[in-house]
Design an enzyme around this catalytic site. Sequence first.
Site, PDB file in Angstrom:
ATOM      1  N   SER A  31       0.819  -1.219   0.000  1.00  0.00           N
ATOM      2  CA  SER A  31       0.000   0.000   0.000  1.00  0.00           C
ATOM      3  C   SER A  31       0.853   1.269   0.000  1.00  0.00           C
ATOM      4  O   SER A  31       0.501   2.252  -0.664  1.00  0.00           O
ATOM      5  CB  SER A  31      -0.944  -0.018   1.206  1.00  0.00           C
ATOM      6  N   THR A  32       1.972   1.273   0.693  1.00  0.00           N
ATOM      7  CA  THR A  32       2.811   2.480   0.751  1.00  0.00           C
ATOM      8  C   THR A  32       3.502   2.710  -0.597  1.00  0.00           C
ATOM      9  O   THR A  32       3.546   3.840  -1.102  1.00  0.00           O
ATOM     10  CB  THR A  32       3.855   2.355   1.885  1.00  0.00           C
ATOM     11  N   GLU A 110      11.310  -8.241  -4.818  1.00  0.00           N
ATOM     12  CA  GLU A 110      11.669  -6.971  -4.158  1.00  0.00           C
ATOM     13  C   GLU A 110      13.170  -6.937  -3.880  1.00  0.00           C
ATOM     14  O   GLU A 110      13.839  -5.936  -4.157  1.00  0.00           O
ATOM     15  CB  GLU A 110      10.887  -6.824  -2.849  1.00  0.00           C
TER      16      GLU A 110
HETATM   17  O1  LIG Z   1       7.249  -6.371   1.627  1.00  0.00           O
HETATM   18  C1  LIG Z   1       6.203  -6.030   1.137  1.00  0.00           C
HETATM   19  C2  LIG Z   1       5.439  -6.899   0.219  1.00  0.00           C
HETATM   20  O2  LIG Z   1       6.030  -8.157   0.074  1.00  0.00           O
HETATM   21  C3  LIG Z   1       5.652  -4.695   1.444  1.00  0.00           C
HETATM   22  O3  LIG Z   1       6.609  -3.725   1.144  1.00  0.00           O
HETATM   23  C4  LIG Z   1       5.323  -4.638   2.905  1.00  0.00           C
HETATM   24  O4  LIG Z   1       4.426  -5.691   3.197  1.00  0.00           O
HETATM   25  C5  LIG Z   1       4.701  -3.288   3.303  1.00  0.00           C
HETATM   26  O5  LIG Z   1       3.430  -3.166   2.760  1.00  0.00           O
HETATM   27  P1  LIG Z   1       2.470  -1.985   3.182  1.00  0.00           P
HETATM   28  O6  LIG Z   1       3.095  -0.718   2.678  1.00  0.00           O
HETATM   29  O7  LIG Z   1       1.167  -2.310   2.506  1.00  0.00           O
HETATM   30  O8  LIG Z   1       2.349  -2.004   4.690  1.00  0.00           O
END
Ligand SMILES: O=C(CO)[C@H](O)[C@H](O)COP(=O)(O)O
EC number: 5.3.1.6
Length: 233
Positions: A31-32, A110
């Site tokens: 989401s971020t 990632e």
């Molecule tokens: O590692 C990730 C996905 O694999 C995301 O960066 C992590 O889960 C953070 O997500 P959000 O911004 O929705 O809290």
Amino acid sequence: MSSADIAREAAAKEAIKYVTDGAVVGVGTGSTAMVFLRELHRLISNGHVKDVLLVPTSTETEIEIINLGLAHLLRYPWQVNHIDVAVDGADEVDRNKNLVKGGGAALTREKIVDYWARSFVVIVDESKVFDKIPAKHPIPIEVIPFAWPIVKARLEEIGGVVNLRFGSGKRGPIVTDNGNYILDYVPKTEIVPDEAEGFIKRVPGVVEVGLFNGKRVSKVIIGRPNGSIITMD
Ligand SMILES: O=C(CO)[C@H](O)[C@H](O)COP(=O)(O)O
């Protein structure tokens, strides 16, 4: 807008400053990271950011890039020879910029994209910062399906609890973008993140570990509920 949204937006807007015209940008997952992508889309649309290319870290991000009408900027790792900057979220960050990532099961792509980037910028809100990690989240581990019971047994032998991740909307274990499973590991005792990362990675069948070394992180931008930010270099 909730205070968490304000914090995320503040961090994402600050991260945009690290995207220069002509840059190859690694786009994170979650989401971020999506707040960052939408802000980048806004700046591309109004001509304030020019000639960038976007390398996604997951199928979800790839779809969002296409849905925003940016398919012409989408590139896969084999289509670029470098990444200037990657901007990604995290589940947890410690004071040495070590990260837990993989809440969205995208940790392998990632890590490939984020570590490849010349500059790796992490955007989080304050609730993600802890003295020690893992604090509230398990450590996600991507494993080839054949090996999951063996990896689970090996880690439980060392100490802790390991769960095969199940999702919603599909019966059975979730399957990653790479066709693998996710084990969520809660160690029994405190860990040293880079030692734990190295150890887990050496267990046969492990593809990647959701512990990211702080030395590979250029900057952490922490958004706060009042819209201000603090950074860790
Ligand atoms: O590692 C990730 C996905 O694999 C995301 O960066 C992590 O889960 C953070 O997500 P959000 O911004 O929705 O809290």
